[in-house]
Motif scaffolding. Structure first.
Motif, PDB file in Angstrom:
ATOM      1  N   ILE A 105      -6.142   8.851  13.228  1.00 52.22           N
ATOM      2  CA  ILE A 105      -6.829   7.638  12.777  1.00 52.22           C
ATOM      3  C   ILE A 105      -6.625   7.448  11.278  1.00 52.22           C
ATOM      4  O   ILE A 105      -6.336   6.350  10.797  1.00 52.22           O
ATOM      5  N   TYR A 106      -6.775   8.530  10.523  1.00 49.01           N
ATOM      6  CA  TYR A 106      -6.595   8.462   9.070  1.00 49.01           C
ATOM      7  C   TYR A 106      -5.214   7.901   8.717  1.00 49.01           C
ATOM      8  O   TYR A 106      -5.100   6.983   7.911  1.00 49.01           O
ATOM      9  N   HIS A 107      -4.183   8.446   9.331  1.00 54.13           N
ATOM     10  CA  HIS A 107      -2.825   8.000   9.009  1.00 54.13           C
ATOM     11  C   HIS A 107      -2.564   6.571   9.490  1.00 54.13           C
ATOM     12  O   HIS A 107      -1.851   5.823   8.812  1.00 54.13           O
ATOM     13  N   ALA A 108      -3.144   6.180  10.602  1.00 58.00           N
ATOM     14  CA  ALA A 108      -2.987   4.800  11.071  1.00 58.00           C
ATOM     15  C   ALA A 108      -3.607   3.824  10.070  1.00 58.00           C
ATOM     16  O   ALA A 108      -3.011   2.788   9.754  1.00 58.00           O
ATOM     17  N   VAL A 109      -4.777   4.157   9.556  1.00 55.73           N
ATOM     18  CA  VAL A 109      -5.436   3.302   8.561  1.00 55.73           C
ATOM     19  C   VAL A 109      -4.632   3.282   7.272  1.00 55.73           C
ATOM     20  O   VAL A 109      -4.355   2.215   6.704  1.00 55.73           O
ATOM     21  N   LYS A 110      -4.226   4.437   6.792  1.00 55.85           N
ATOM     22  CA  LYS A 110      -3.501   4.520   5.522  1.00 55.85           C
ATOM     23  C   LYS A 110      -2.115   3.860   5.597  1.00 55.85           C
ATOM     24  O   LYS A 110      -1.624   3.354   4.592  1.00 55.85           O
ATOM     25  N   ASP A 111      -1.489   3.860   6.780  1.00 53.94           N
ATOM     26  CA  ASP A 111      -0.206   3.164   6.923  1.00 53.94           C
ATOM     27  C   ASP A 111      -0.365   1.670   6.733  1.00 53.94           C
ATOM     28  O   ASP A 111       0.529   1.000   6.194  1.00 53.94           O
ATOM     29  N   ILE A 112      -1.498   1.133   7.153  1.00 53.44           N
ATOM     30  CA  ILE A 112      -1.755  -0.306   7.047  1.00 53.44           C
ATOM     31  C   ILE A 112      -2.362  -0.660   5.697  1.00 53.44           C
ATOM     32  O   ILE A 112      -2.018  -1.678   5.096  1.00 53.44           O
ATOM     33  N   ALA A 113      -3.293   0.167   5.217  1.00 52.26           N
ATOM     34  CA  ALA A 113      -4.022  -0.124   3.977  1.00 52.26           C
ATOM     35  C   ALA A 113      -4.119   1.151   3.141  1.00 52.26           C
ATOM     36  O   ALA A 113      -5.132   1.844   3.168  1.00 52.26           O
ATOM     37  N   PRO A 114      -3.062   1.466   2.387  1.00 52.18           N
ATOM     38  CA  PRO A 114      -3.010   2.731   1.637  1.00 52.18           C
ATOM     39  C   PRO A 114      -4.167   2.932   0.653  1.00 52.18           C
ATOM     40  O   PRO A 114      -4.533   4.077   0.372  1.00 52.18           O
ATOM     41  N   ASP A 115      -4.739   1.856   0.148  1.00 52.50           N
ATOM     42  CA  ASP A 115      -5.816   1.988  -0.832  1.00 52.50           C
ATOM     43  C   ASP A 115      -7.211   2.013  -0.212  1.00 52.50           C
ATOM     44  O   ASP A 115      -8.202   2.115  -0.928  1.00 52.50           O
ATOM     45  N   MET A 116      -7.266   1.908   1.088  1.00 47.51           N
ATOM     46  CA  MET A 116      -8.558   1.894   1.794  1.00 47.51           C
ATOM     47  C   MET A 116      -9.249   3.235   1.643  1.00 47.51           C
ATOM     48  O   MET A 116      -8.618   4.293   1.739  1.00 47.51           O
ATOM     49  N   ILE A 117     -10.550   3.174   1.358  1.00 53.46           N
ATOM     50  CA  ILE A 117     -11.353   4.390   1.296  1.00 53.46           C
ATOM     51  C   ILE A 117     -11.631   4.817   2.729  1.00 53.46           C
ATOM     52  O   ILE A 117     -12.070   4.020   3.555  1.00 53.46           O
ATOM     53  N   PHE A 118     -11.366   6.063   3.008  1.00 51.78           N
ATOM     54  CA  PHE A 118     -11.522   6.590   4.366  1.00 51.78           C
ATOM     55  C   PHE A 118     -12.533   7.707   4.332  1.00 51.78           C
ATOM     56  O   PHE A 118     -12.374   8.691   3.623  1.00 51.78           O
TER      57      PHE A 118
END
Length: 120
Positions: A106-119
């Motif tokens: 999930i982390y990598h899926a989010v970061k692939d789309i929005a690298p600056d997103m706080i996770f």
């Protein structure tokens, strides 16, 4: 911000807060793979750890997920009349690793789309 999960859990068997096996074919397949990796494809090492005989376990595919009754006992006792429930301890380690792999995906899926997103 993405709040991925605030209550880490494992299991879809209605006992998600307790981390019990669901018994799905997917889970069983990965359980066997995980055991092979943990015990370096050495079935004898698994048998020694689980205190089982050749007749009880003749292949990794015969290693069942721990039965729910094993979770109701004092599985961490190593003395007296209490057997060692290494299969339950192995399941807890398997569940933790499985959960961590899921969360990592999930982390990598989010970061692939929005690298600056706080996770979180």
């Amino acid at each position: 911000m993405v709040d991925a999960i605030n209550e880490p859990s494992y299991s879809s068997a209605g006992a998600w807060r307790l981390g019990r096996p669901s018994g799905s074919p997917y889970e069983k397949e990965h359980w066997h793979q995980w055991l092979r990796k943990k015990y370096n494809d050495d079935l004898s090492a698994l048998r020694r750890s689980w205190r089982r005989t050749d007749a009880e376990i003749s292949s990794f595919a015969e290693c069942e997920l721990p039965d729910k009754t094993l979770f109701e006992r004092e599985y961490n006792r190593t003395y007296g009349d209490y057997p060692v429930y290494t299969s339950v301890n192995d399941f807890f380690a398997f569940a933790r690793e499985s959960f961590n792999q899921w969360l990592d995906g999930i982390y990598h899926a989010v970061k692939d789309i929005a690298p600056d997103m706080i996770f979180m």
